[in-house]
Design a protein around this motif. Structure first.
Motif, short mmCIF file in Angstrom:
data_model
loop_
_atom_site.label_atom_id
_atom_site.label_comp_id
_atom_site.label_asym_id
_atom_site.label_seq_id
_atom_site.Cartn_x
_atom_site.Cartn_y
_atom_site.Cartn_z
N MET A 1 37.09 -1.24 -97.67
CA MET A 1 36.95 -1.94 -97.20
C MET A 1 38.62 -2.13 -96.06
SD MET A 1 36.50 -6.75 -98.50
CE MET A 1 38.92 -7.13 -98.24
N ALA A 2 37.99 -2.47 -95.62
CA ALA A 2 39.58 -1.74 -93.90
C ALA A 2 40.15 -3.07 -93.93
CB ALA A 2 38.97 -2.31 -92.56
N ALA A 3 41.60 -3.26 -94.10
CA ALA A 3 43.16 -4.16 -94.49
C ALA A 3 42.42 -4.91 -93.28
CB ALA A 3 44.54 -3.40 -94.06
N SER A 4 43.22 -6.36 -93.45
CA SER A 4 42.56 -7.11 -91.97
C SER A 4 44.32 -6.95 -91.48
CB SER A 4 42.30 -8.92 -92.52
OG SER A 4 43.61 -9.05 -93.71
N PRO A 5 43.88 -7.21 -89.93
CA PRO A 5 45.37 -6.41 -89.56
C PRO A 5 46.34 -7.88 -89.42
CG PRO A 5 43.90 -7.31 -88.12
CD PRO A 5 43.10 -7.25 -89.19
N LEU A 6 47.74 -7.36 -89.67
CA LEU A 6 49.10 -8.35 -89.85
C LEU A 6 48.41 -9.35 -88.63
CD1 LEU A 6 52.16 -6.23 -90.15
CD2 LEU A 6 50.46 -7.96 -91.68
N PRO A 7 49.51 -10.87 -88.68
CA PRO A 7 48.87 -11.85 -87.82
C PRO A 7 49.57 -11.47 -87.29
CG PRO A 7 49.63 -12.95 -89.96
CD PRO A 7 49.18 -11.32 -90.57
N ARG A 8 49.28 -11.93 -85.51
CA ARG A 8 50.39 -11.37 -84.37
C ARG A 8 50.27 -12.98 -83.28
NH1 ARG A 8 49.16 -6.00 -82.19
NH2 ARG A 8 46.88 -5.89 -83.13
N HIS A 9 51.15 -13.71 -83.00
CA HIS A 9 50.83 -14.30 -82.04
C HIS A 9 51.02 -14.34 -81.13
CE1 HIS A 9 51.79 -17.61 -85.03
NE2 HIS A 9 52.35 -16.31 -85.72
N LEU A 10 50.53 -14.72 -79.55
CA LEU A 10 50.04 -14.46 -78.44
C LEU A 10 50.08 -16.01 -77.67
CD1 LEU A 10 48.60 -12.83 -76.08
CD2 LEU A 10 46.87 -13.68 -76.86
N PHE A 11 50.93 -15.24 -76.82
CA PHE A 11 51.78 -16.73 -75.94
C PHE A 11 50.32 -16.62 -74.65
CE2 PHE A 11 54.37 -17.29 -78.39
CZ PHE A 11 54.59 -18.49 -78.91
N TYR A 12 49.46 -17.76 -74.25
CA TYR A 12 48.13 -17.01 -73.35
C TYR A 12 48.63 -18.46 -71.91
CZ TYR A 12 43.70 -16.92 -70.42
OH TYR A 12 43.08 -17.17 -69.22
N VAL A 13 48.40 -18.01 -70.78
CA VAL A 13 48.84 -18.98 -69.70
C VAL A 13 47.27 -18.12 -68.51
CG1 VAL A 13 50.19 -19.03 -67.88
CG2 VAL A 13 51.09 -18.10 -69.78
N GLY A 14 46.46 -19.30 -68.40
CA GLY A 14 45.40 -18.62 -67.65
C GLY A 14 44.46 -19.57 -67.93
N ASP A 15 43.38 -19.60 -67.02
CA ASP A 15 41.71 -20.32 -67.39
C ASP A 15 41.34 -19.54 -68.51
OD1 ASP A 15 42.27 -20.86 -64.32
OD2 ASP A 15 40.89 -19.25 -63.85
N PRO A 16 40.71 -20.87 -68.92
CA PRO A 16 39.91 -20.51 -70.67
C PRO A 16 39.72 -19.50 -70.68
CG PRO A 16 39.77 -22.83 -68.96
CD PRO A 16 40.18 -22.28 -68.88
N LEU A 17 39.97 -18.55 -71.62
CA LEU A 17 39.22 -17.21 -72.05
C LEU A 17 37.92 -17.23 -72.64
CD1 LEU A 17 42.13 -16.70 -75.02
CD2 LEU A 17 41.83 -15.57 -73.32
N THR A 27 38.88 -11.28 -83.97
CA THR A 27 39.42 -9.60 -85.03
C THR A 27 40.39 -8.93 -85.17
OG1 THR A 27 37.51 -9.09 -83.18
CG2 THR A 27 37.17 -8.54 -85.81
N ARG A 28 41.40 -8.66 -83.73
CA ARG A 28 42.29 -8.00 -83.91
C ARG A 28 43.76 -9.10 -84.88
NH1 ARG A 28 42.03 -3.84 -80.16
NH2 ARG A 28 39.59 -3.06 -80.01
N GLY A 29 43.54 -10.16 -85.44
CA GLY A 29 44.54 -11.05 -86.19
C GLY A 29 45.67 -11.40 -84.81
N TRP A 30 44.77 -11.52 -84.13
CA TRP A 30 46.01 -12.72 -82.92
C TRP A 30 45.78 -13.84 -82.72
CZ3 TRP A 30 49.51 -10.48 -79.87
CH2 TRP A 30 49.36 -9.20 -79.88
N THR A 31 46.94 -14.72 -83.26
CA THR A 31 46.47 -16.65 -82.94
C THR A 31 46.71 -16.72 -81.34
OG1 THR A 31 48.51 -16.66 -84.45
CG2 THR A 31 46.66 -17.16 -86.04
N VAL A 32 46.16 -17.84 -81.41
CA VAL A 32 46.42 -18.39 -79.62
C VAL A 32 47.18 -19.47 -79.62
CG1 VAL A 32 45.41 -17.95 -77.32
CG2 VAL A 32 44.31 -15.85 -78.59
N LYS A 33 47.61 -19.32 -78.58
CA LYS A 33 48.29 -20.76 -77.97
C LYS A 33 48.79 -20.80 -76.69
CE LYS A 33 52.47 -23.45 -78.81
NZ LYS A 33 51.62 -24.53 -78.32
#
Ligand code: ATP
Length: 459
Positions: A1-17, A27-33
Motif C-alpha cells: 500500500m502506498a504511504a499517504s503523503p505528508l500533510p502540506r498547507h496551501l493558501f489559495y487566492v482566486g475564484d472557487p477551485l 489526494t496529494r495531501g494538501w489542506t487548502v485555506k
C-alpha cells in the motif's frame, strides 16, 4: 500500500477551485485555506506552506496592492496562475518575477499545476531550513549573545568567553579587524557578575590624541577654554561595570602613562581637578595591532601591556571558520533581506563557492557589507557571486598536483602561524619541520611579509 503523503498547507487566492483541482490537491495531501484579499497578512504562520494565486480572478486584479503584501510573506512558496495576455501587464509581470517561485499560464492541467506547486513548496521549505540552520547556530547552547558560530575555533572561543567571564581579571582580545572583538567583549560582560552595571566602550584609535585624556578621565568646569561644565570621563562612566578599550594598540604614549597610573591606583583625577575618585571597573581591551612589535618599537609600554593582558583571547579570522562563513552569510541575508525591493531566495551555487574561496581580509564586517550590498544590487532572486563582487572567486580553477600542494601548504602554514601568534619556531614544531625549513618555505612562497596574517610578527 502506498504511504499517504505528508500533510502540506496551501493558501489559495482566486475564484472557487474546480472540482478536478480540489480532488487532486486532496489526494496529494494538501489542506487548502482560501484567503480573501481584504486584509493584511499580519502575524502569518511561520511554517512553510504552498501558495496559489490566480491573477485571472477578478478580486485579485482589483487588489494588486494587497496581493503584493501577501506575496511577500516569506514562508509561503507562491505559484502564480495567469492568462497569457496577463504576461504583457508590467505590474503582474513584476509581481510574478519578484515574489513567485514559478507561474503556470492558463488553461493548464491540474497535474501541471500540482507539480509546479510541489516545487514552489519544496523551495520555500528549503529556504526555511536555511534560516533555521542560522537560528539553530544562534540558539545553540554553544553560541554567545549575538555571536554566531559552530566551528571548532568558535566553540573554543565561546568556552574561553565563559571561563574569563567568571573572573575579574583584565582580558586582552587580539584578532584581525572585523572578527568580532567588540562582540566578544560584550559577551564577557554579559556573562560576568558586572552584567547589570554599565558596559562602556571607547575606541582609542578613533579619538584625536589631544582629546583622549579628557574622554577617558573627564574634566572639571573651567579646566580649559570651553569647559563650561564638569564632564564625566568614560572610565568613571563605567564604574561598577566593564570598560572596553578598543584599538588599545593605537593609544598614544601620554594616555598609556595615565591609564597605567589608573590601573595601579584604581583612582581617576578629572582634568583640572584636585581630588581623586575611586573607580571600580573591569578592563577588557582589544587590538588588531601586533603588540610584540609595538613594544619592541617603543610604541607601546610593556608594563601597561602586561597589566592589560592577564587573560588573553584570540579571535579566529573568518577564513578559518569553515562552514560558519556560509552560515553567517545566510544569517546576514535573513537579517537584512527587508532592504531588498523584492523577495530573494538565497545564494546561487557560484556565490557559495566564492564565499568559500575568498580570503575575507575584512572578516565578518566585510561579509556583512558584501551581503547588504548584494541584497540591494541583485537583479535575480538568487544572490550570485557577481552581486557579492566576488565573481573571480566563483570558479573552481583546475589545478596541477604541485599547485594543490602549494595551496595546502600555504594554508597549513598560515593557520599554524595564527595559532602560535606568528612564532615561527613554535609553528615549525607543530608542522613537524625545522625552523630553517619553515623559513625557507615562507621565503619561497613569498609569505614572510605579504602573506603572513596581519598582526603576526615573525620571530
Ligand atoms: N560571530 C559573529 N556572529 C554574528 N555577527 C558577528 C560575529 N562576529 C562579528 N560580527 C559582526 O561583525 C561586525 C564586526 O564585529 P566587531 O565590531 O565586534 O569586530 P571587531 O573585531 O571589534 O572590529 P575592529 O577591529 O574593527 O574594532 C559587527 O557588526 C558584529 O556584529
Amino acid at each position: 500500500m502506498a504511504a499517504s503523503p505528508l500533510p502540506r498547507h496551501l493558501f489559495y487566492v482566486g475564484d472557487p477551485l474546480t472540482l478536478e483541482l480540489r480532488s487532486l490537491l486532496d489526494t496529494r495531501g494538501w489542506t487548502v485555506k482560501s484567503l480573501e484579499l481584504d486584509r493584511e497578512p499580519g502575524n502569518f504562520s511561520s511554517k512553510p506552506s504552498g501558495g496559489l494565486l490566480d491573477f485571472s480572478a477578478r478580486n485579485v486584479l482589483a487588489n494588486l496592492r494587497l496581493a503584493e503584501t501577501w506575496l511577500s510573506v516569506k514562508t509561503v512558496g507562491w505559484l502564480a496562475l495567469l492568462s497569457p495576455a496577463q504576461l504583457e501587464d508590467s505590474t503582474i509581470r513584476r509581481l510574478v518575477r519578484d515574489f513567485c517561485f514559478d507561474y503556470v499560464t492558463l488553461p493548464a492541467s491540474g497535474e501541471r499545476i500540482l507539480n509546479a506547486l510541489g516545487h514552489a513548496y519544496g523551495i520555500a521549505a528549503l529556504h526555511d531550513a536555511g534560516s533555521r540552520d542560522a537560528v539553530d547556530a544562534k540558539n545553540d547552547s554553544n553560541a554567545e549573545g549575538d555571536m554566531i558560530g559552530s566551528c571548532d575555533a568558535m566553540l573554543a572561543l565561546f568556552r574561553a568567553i565563559r571561563k574569563v567571564a567568571m573572573t575579574d581579571a583584565p582580558v586582552f582580545i587580539s584578532g584581525e579587524s572585523g572578527t568580532g572583538k567588540e562582540l566578544t567583549a560584550v559577551a564577557i560582560h554579559a556573562r560576568s557578575v558586572r552584567r547589570n552595571e554599565p558596559f562602556v566602550a571607547i575606541n582609542c584609535g578613533a579619538i584625536p590624541a589631544h582629546l583622549l585624556q579628557s574622554e577617558l578621565f573627564g574634566y572639571e568646569r573651567g579646566a580649559f577654554t570651553g569647559a563650561n561644565q564638569r564632564k564625566i570621563g568614560r572610565v568613571e562612566a563605567a564604574n561598577g561595570g566593564t570598560l572596553f578599550l578598543d584599538e588599545i594598540g593605537d593609544l598614544p604614549l601620554e594616555s598609556q602613562a595615565s591609564l597605567l597610573r589608573f590601573l595601579q591606583e584604581r583612582k581617576i583625577e578629572r582634568l583640572g581637578g584636585h581630588e581623586s575618585t575611586p573607580v571600580d571597573v573591569r578592563i577588557v581591551s582589544a587590538t588588531h595591532v601586533d603588540m610584540q612589535t609595538a613594544m619592541v618599537e617603543g610604541r607601546f609600554r610593556s608594563d601597561l601591556y602586561h597589566r592589560l593582558c592577564v587573560l588573553q583571547i584570540e579571535e579566529p579570522p573568518l577564513r578559518a571558520r569553515g562552514k560558519d562563513i556560509e552560515l553567517l552569510a545566510r544569517h546576514m541575508l535573513d537579517r537584512f533581506e527587508k532592504d531588498a525591493s523584492r523577495r530573494l531566495r538565497g545564494f546561487a551555487p557560484d556565490a557559495i563557492a566564492a564565499i568559500h574561496n575568498y580570503g575575507w581580509p575584512g572578516n565578518v564586517r566585510e561579509l556583512i557589507n558584501r551581503v547588504r550590498r548584494a541584497i540591494v544590487m541583485a537583479e535575480g532572486r538568487l544572490i550570485g557571486a557577481n552581486d557579492l563582487e566576488l565573481g573571480e572567486f566563483a570558479e573552481c580553477v583546475p589545478m596541477s598536483l604541485a599547485q594543490a600542494r602549494e595551496v595546502g601548504e600555504r594554508q597549513a602554514i598560515e593557520m599554524a602561524l595564527l595559532r602560535n601568534r606568528g612564532r615561527v619556531g613554535d609553528a615549525a614544531r607543530e608542522l613537524g619541520v625545522s625552523r630553517v625549513t619553515l623559513y625557507r618555505i615562507l621565503s619561497a612562497y613569498n609569505m614572510r611579509d605579504a602573506e603572513t596574517p596581519s598582526g603576526l610578527g615573525l620571530d
